[in-house]
Design a protein around this motif. Structure first.
Motif, PDB file in Angstrom:
ATOM      1  N   VAL A  16      46.773  -4.757 -13.311  1.00 36.14           N
ATOM      2  CA  VAL A  16      45.955  -3.244 -13.789  1.00 36.14           C
ATOM      3  C   VAL A  16      44.895  -3.846 -13.022  1.00 36.14           C
ATOM      4  CG1 VAL A  16      47.047  -3.143 -15.846  1.00 36.14           C
ATOM      5  CG2 VAL A  16      45.091  -4.096 -16.297  1.00 36.14           C
ATOM      6  N   ASP A  17      43.803  -2.282 -13.009  1.00 41.34           N
ATOM      7  CA  ASP A  17      42.663  -3.125 -12.083  1.00 41.34           C
ATOM      8  C   ASP A  17      41.665  -3.113 -13.314  1.00 41.34           C
ATOM      9  OD1 ASP A  17      41.308  -0.362 -12.768  1.00 41.34           O
ATOM     10  OD2 ASP A  17      42.197   0.687 -11.603  1.00 41.34           O
ATOM     11  N   ALA A  18      40.130  -3.592 -12.854  1.00 39.02           N
ATOM     12  CA  ALA A  18      39.161  -3.707 -13.388  1.00 39.02           C
ATOM     13  C   ALA A  18      38.909  -3.168 -14.829  1.00 39.02           C
ATOM     14  CB  ALA A  18      38.133  -4.294 -12.543  1.00 39.02           C
ATOM     15  N   ALA A  19      38.734  -1.570 -13.864  1.00 39.23           N
ATOM     16  CA  ALA A  19      38.472  -0.570 -14.664  1.00 39.23           C
ATOM     17  C   ALA A  19      39.042  -0.627 -16.025  1.00 39.23           C
ATOM     18  CB  ALA A  19      38.367   0.589 -13.659  1.00 39.23           C
ATOM     19  N   HIS A  20      40.641  -0.080 -15.895  1.00 35.69           N
ATOM     20  CA  HIS A  20      41.698  -0.370 -16.836  1.00 35.69           C
ATOM     21  C   HIS A  20      41.835  -1.766 -17.452  1.00 35.69           C
ATOM     22  CE1 HIS A  20      43.385   3.072 -13.843  1.00 35.69           C
ATOM     23  NE2 HIS A  20      43.737   3.434 -15.370  1.00 35.69           N
ATOM     24  N   SER A  39      30.414 -21.106 -13.018  1.00 32.26           N
ATOM     25  CA  SER A  39      32.093 -21.638 -12.361  1.00 32.26           C
ATOM     26  C   SER A  39      32.622 -21.058 -13.921  1.00 32.26           C
ATOM     27  CB  SER A  39      32.073 -23.136 -12.618  1.00 32.26           C
ATOM     28  OG  SER A  39      31.325 -23.584 -11.327  1.00 32.26           O
ATOM     29  N   GLY A  40      33.794 -20.635 -12.768  1.00 30.75           N
ATOM     30  CA  GLY A  40      34.898 -19.957 -13.530  1.00 30.75           C
ATOM     31  C   GLY A  40      34.713 -19.317 -14.524  1.00 30.75           C
ATOM     32  N   TYR A  41      33.839 -18.347 -14.012  1.00 26.49           N
ATOM     33  CA  TYR A  41      33.170 -16.701 -15.387  1.00 26.49           C
ATOM     34  C   TYR A  41      34.246 -15.622 -14.286  1.00 26.49           C
ATOM     35  CZ  TYR A  41      30.143 -15.753 -11.404  1.00 26.49           C
ATOM     36  OH  TYR A  41      29.828 -15.879  -9.657  1.00 26.49           O
ATOM     37  N   PRO A  42      35.129 -14.813 -14.932  1.00 30.02           N
ATOM     38  CA  PRO A  42      35.402 -13.793 -15.068  1.00 30.02           C
ATOM     39  C   PRO A  42      34.850 -12.904 -13.741  1.00 30.02           C
ATOM     40  CG  PRO A  42      34.945 -13.619 -16.676  1.00 30.02           C
ATOM     41  CD  PRO A  42      34.319 -15.096 -16.244  1.00 30.02           C
ATOM     42  N   LYS A  43      34.724 -12.630 -12.220  1.00 28.89           N
ATOM     43  CA  LYS A  43      34.487 -12.046 -11.689  1.00 28.89           C
ATOM     44  C   LYS A  43      34.251 -10.250 -11.547  1.00 28.89           C
ATOM     45  CE  LYS A  43      33.444 -16.070  -9.474  1.00 28.89           C
ATOM     46  NZ  LYS A  43      34.570 -16.682 -10.471  1.00 28.89           N
ATOM     47  N   ALA A  44      35.094  -9.772 -12.214  1.00 33.05           N
ATOM     48  CA  ALA A  44      35.424  -8.054 -12.168  1.00 33.05           C
ATOM     49  C   ALA A  44      35.517  -8.014 -13.124  1.00 33.05           C
ATOM     50  CB  ALA A  44      36.886  -7.919 -11.429  1.00 33.05           C
TER      51      ALA A  44
END
Length: 508
Positions: A16-20, A39-44
Motif C-alpha cells: 500500500v502507499d505510506a498514507a494507508h 541509518s535504517g529508519y523508515p523513510k515514508a
C-alpha cells in the motif's frame, strides 16, 4: 517491477502507499520503529503519519504516540513527528533539534536509558505493549525472511513483540548486504538465560535475516530514499591533539605490557573527536586492530580499507554522504569485514566485559574527581542522551572520555568543580583526554585524581580557578576525602547562566 524485492507471494498483495499504512496507527499507541544514528529508519510512513497527525490536530482532536527506536534517527522520523506535536513519549536516544526543544520545554516525556537495556526492558514488560512496529528492510525473501539494512538496532525485538507490523522495503538499500548481518535469537528471560556463545568479536552466532510472522504484517510500503547522516568536519587542531594524546597513551600501555600489540577491541562513540582518533590510528603504526562497537563511522571505513582494522562489529552505520558512497561502491570488500548485530548484542555488558573493549566516548563536562556528564547542558537541558557509552564505560577494559577543554568559544570550561549532572561516576572512568593533555585516573584516590585532571586536562584560562577551588576545599571542606565547597560547587554553571561565561568578572 517496483515490488521486485518482495518475493513472498502473500506479502506482495499487502503493498500500500505510506498514507494507508500510517492510517493503521491509532492515537495513543506505542510504536516501535527501526533506525540507529540516521541509518535504517523508515523513510515514508513516519512522514505520512506526521501529516495525518497534523490533520487530526487541525480538527481539534488529540493524536500523540509513544515512540521507541534503536537510537537517534533523522528529520524524516523524529523531526517530522516532533514538529507536529505527535510524540507523547520518546526513548531511548534522540538527536533531533525539534524533539530536543520539546523535551527541554517539558512538552515531551523522554526516557534516556542505556542502549543495552532497551530490548530487555521491553521484554520484561516495563513499558507498554508494542502496538505497531515500523521496520525498514532491503528485501523480503520467498520464505518471508526480512533482509536488514544499514542498521539492526532493536528490530528483532520490535518484530517479535509488536501486535502488528508495517514493513518499508527501501530499494535504495543494497540487497548485496545480505549475509553481512548476524541476528542472534538465543536470548531469553531470567531465569532461563544461557551464556552468549561468543568468544571473539568477529564470531558469528546467529542468522543473516530477521524473521516475522507474515500474518502480523499488516502493510508493506515501497520506498527509494537514502539514509540521512551529517558530514564530519575536517580534523581540526584540537581534535588532532586529543587523538595524539590518546594514541601516545595506548602505545605506552603496549610498551608496559598492559595491552597487546594490536590493542583490544575498540568502541568509538559518534562525533568529530572520536572520528579524529580513528583517523590518527590510521598512521599510528598499529596493525591488526579490531572494533566491537555500536556504530561504524567514516574513520573505521578508512581503517578497514587500509588494513589497520581487521574487522568491525556494530549495530548501525553513521556515515557521511561521501563514506556512504565509498561503502556502496566497495560493498563486496566491506561485507567480509563488517558484521551488523542487534544492539542487545553489540552493547551487551557480558560481551563488552568478556572481549575487554576499549571504550572511547565524548563528554560535555568532567569534574575534578572524574565524574562525567555526557547528556545535560547546565544540568537541566538534554543534549542527546547517554546512548551506549555506559554499556562500555562500566564494563570495558578501559573507559576513555574525550572533549575539548572549553566550549562555546571559551565561555564554558569542560572541567568543572562538580558536574551538573552525572552519567558516569568516577568509579567507571579510567582516562580523561582534552587537547591540553591526558589524565590517567586508574589507581588514584579522589584528591590525586583532582590534581591530575587540573594539571593535565583543564584549559589555562580556568586552571588557576580550579586549583584555587580545590585548595580551599582541601582546607575548608566538611571532610577531606573528596573535598568540596558545597555553596560553590555549581557556582560556575550558575555564573554562566547569569552572565554567559564561567569566567569570573576579573578575568573577562
Amino acid at each position: 517491477m517496483p515490488d521486485s524485492r518482495i518475493h513472498h507471494a502473500t506479502l506482495r498483495q499487502r503493498v500500500v502507499d505510506a498514507a494507508h499504512a500510517a492510517a493503521l496507527i491509532q492515537p495513543g499507541e506505542t510504536v516501535a520503529m527501526s533506525g540507529f544514528t540516521g541509518s535504517g529508519y523508515p523513510k515514508a510512513v513516519p512522514q505520512a503519519l506526521a501529516a495525518h497527525i497534523a490533520q487530526t490536530h487541525a480538527r481539534g482532536e488529540a493524536f500523540r504516540i509513544q515512540l521507541l527506536t534503536g537510537a537517534s534517527t533523522a528529520p524524516e522520523l523524529d523531526g517530522a513527528l516532533a514538529q507536529v506535536d505527535g510524540l507523547a513519549m520518546r526513548m531511548p536516544f534522540q538527536s533531533d533539534p525539534n524533539a530536543r526543544k520539546q523535551i527541554n520545554a517539558g512538552k515531551l516525556d523522554y526516557l534516556d536509558i542505556h542502549l543495552s537495556h532497551v530490548a530487555q526492558h521491553v521484554w520484561f514488560g516495563f513499558y507498554n505493549e508494542i502496538d505497531t512496529a515500523v521496520v525498514e528492510v532491503s528485501a523480503i525473501l520467498e520464505d518471508g525472511a526480512l533482509v536488514p539494512t544499514t542498521s539492526v538496532g532493536n528490530n528483532k525485538t520490535w518484530l517479535d513483540l509488536a501486535k502488528k507490523v508495517i514493513i518499508e522495503v527501501n530499494q535504495w538499500q543494497p540487497v548485496e548486504m545480505l549475509g553481512m548481518h548476524d541476528i542472534y535469537y538465543g536470548t531469553a528471560l531470567p531465569p532461563h538465560r544461557l551464556p552468549i556463545p561468543m568468544a571473539h568479536g568477529d564470531d558469528r552466532i546467529g542468522q543473516t535475516t530477521l524473521r516475522c510472522d507474515p500474518d502480523k504484517i499488516a502493510a508493506v510500503v515501497l520506498t527509494d530514499a537514502p539514509d540521512r547522516n551529517s558530514p564530519f568536519n575536517p580534523v581540526d587542531a584540537d581534535s588532532a591533539r586529543i587523538a595524539g594524546h590518546l594514541i601516545d597513551f595506548l602505545k605506552h600501555e603496549v610498551a608496559r605490557g598492559r595491552l597487546p600489540a594490536n590493542l583490544l577491541p575498540l568502541q568509538s562513540g559518534v562525533g568529530n573527536i572520536p572520528n579524529a582518533v580513528l583517523a590518527g590510528l590510521a598512521s599510528s603504526g598499529f596493525h591488526g586492530l579490531e572494533a566491537y562497537t555500536e556504530v561504524i563511522q567514516d574513520g573505521m571505513l578508512e581503517l578497514l580499507k587500509s588494513g589497520v582494522l581487521r574487522y568491525a562489529s556494530c549495530t548501525g552505520f553513521a556515515f557521511s554522504p561521501e563514506a556512504n558512497e565509498e561503502f556502496r561502491r566497495n560493498l563486496a570488500f566491506y561485507r567480509s569485514r563488517i558484521i551488523l548485530r542487534s544492539q542487545e548484542i553489540s552493547n551487551h555488558p557480558e560481551l563488552v566485559r568478556r572481549l575487554g573493549c576499549i571504550g572511547m566516548n565524548g563528554m560535555l563536562e568532567a569534574d575534578l574527581y572524574g565524574n562525567i556528564n555526557s547528556t545535560h547542558v547546565m544540568g537541566s537541558s538534554i543534549m542527546n542522551g547517554i546512548g551506549g557509552s555506559g554499556d562500555f564505560a562500566r564494563n570495558g577494559f578501559l573507559s576513555v572520555f574525550l572533549s575539548t577543554s572549553t566550549a562555546k568559544h571559551g565561555s564554558i570550561s569542560s572541567i568543572v568543580p562538580m558536574v551538573s549532572h552525572v552519567d558516569h561516576t568516577e568509579h567507571d572512568v579510567a582516562v580523561i583526554v582534552t587537547e591540553q593533555g591526558l589524565a590517567d585516573l586508574r589507581g588514584l584516590s579522589p584528591k590525586q585524581r583532582a590534581r591530575a585532571v587540573i594539571s593535565h586536562c583543564a584549559h589555562p584560562d580556568y586552571r588557576d580557578g580550579l586549583q584555587d577551588y580545590f585548595d580551599r576545599a582541601c582546607r575548608d571542606s566538611y571532610a577531606k576525602h573528596t573535598p568540596h565547597l558545597l555553596p560553590e560547587a555549581l557556582s560556575w554553571h550558575q555564573r554562566w547562566l547569569q552572565t554567559g561565561t564561567m569566567q569570573p568578572s576579573a578575568n573577562r
